[in-house]
Design a protein around this motif. Structure first.
Motif, PDB file in Angstrom:
ATOM      1  N   HIS A  66       0.810  -1.223   0.000  1.00  0.00           N
ATOM      2  CA  HIS A  66       0.000   0.000   0.000  1.00  0.00           C
ATOM      3  C   HIS A  66       0.843   1.274   0.000  1.00  0.00           C
ATOM      4  O   HIS A  66       0.481   2.259   0.631  1.00  0.00           O
ATOM      5  CB  HIS A  66      -0.972   0.013   1.176  1.00  0.00           C
ATOM      6  CG  HIS A  66      -1.746  -1.247   1.319  1.00  0.00           C
ATOM      7  ND1 HIS A  66      -2.678  -1.647   0.397  1.00  0.00           N
ATOM      8  CD2 HIS A  66      -1.695  -2.216   2.253  1.00  0.00           C
ATOM      9  CE1 HIS A  66      -3.189  -2.802   0.772  1.00  0.00           C
ATOM     10  NE2 HIS A  66      -2.600  -3.178   1.898  1.00  0.00           N
ATOM     11  N   ALA A  67       1.990   1.243  -0.683  1.00  0.00           N
ATOM     12  CA  ALA A  67       2.873   2.401  -0.739  1.00  0.00           C
ATOM     13  C   ALA A  67       3.700   2.354  -2.025  1.00  0.00           C
ATOM     14  O   ALA A  67       3.703   1.354  -2.734  1.00  0.00           O
ATOM     15  CB  ALA A  67       3.792   2.429   0.471  1.00  0.00           C
ATOM     16  N   GLU A  83       3.275   6.335   1.482  1.00  0.00           N
ATOM     17  CA  GLU A  83       2.029   5.596   1.637  1.00  0.00           C
ATOM     18  C   GLU A  83       0.905   6.230   0.826  1.00  0.00           C
ATOM     19  O   GLU A  83       0.920   7.431   0.573  1.00  0.00           O
ATOM     20  CB  GLU A  83       1.649   5.521   3.112  1.00  0.00           C
ATOM     21  CG  GLU A  83       2.616   4.682   3.918  1.00  0.00           C
ATOM     22  CD  GLU A  83       2.174   4.496   5.353  1.00  0.00           C
ATOM     23  OE1 GLU A  83       1.014   4.805   5.671  1.00  0.00           O
ATOM     24  OE2 GLU A  83       2.998   4.022   6.138  1.00  0.00           O
TER      25      GLU A  83
END
Length: 100
Positions: A66-67, A83
């Motif tokens: 998620h980054a 992020e």
């Protein structure tokens, strides 16, 4: 061999694979890619007249969940993990203020 000049003082490398995996994840609606938004910030861009170049690369090898992985070429020993949903304008200001 021809040569071309640019105004770049450095470049920011953005992992394209990370960007694809999180489906953009940045901007007001969370649908824009990080490299595209960074390129629109003052002092940054893809063209040769920008102070800091923004380049979306292939996989950089560090794959956070998620980054997106980002590398400033002026500080190659410090890789950033940005992020999803972080403030892109603040990130761009960080790169421009480092000496661009």
């Amino acid at each position: 061999m021809k040569r071309a000049r640019s105004n770049w003082h450095g470049a920011v490398l953005v992992c394209g694979k990370c960007s694809r995996k999180i489906d953009g994840g940045f901007g007001p609606k969370g649908r824009s890619r990080l490299a595209k938004l960074l390129g629109k910030c003052p002092g940054m861009g893809k063209g040769r007249k920008a102070a800091i170049g923004v380049i979306e690369t292939k996989c950089l090898g560090l794959c956070p969940k998620h980054a997106v992985t980002v590398v400033d070429t002026r500080r190659p020993g410090e890789w950033l993990v940005v992020e999803r949903g972080e403030d892109v304008a603040a990130l761009a200001e960080r790169f421009v203020s480092l000496g661009g």
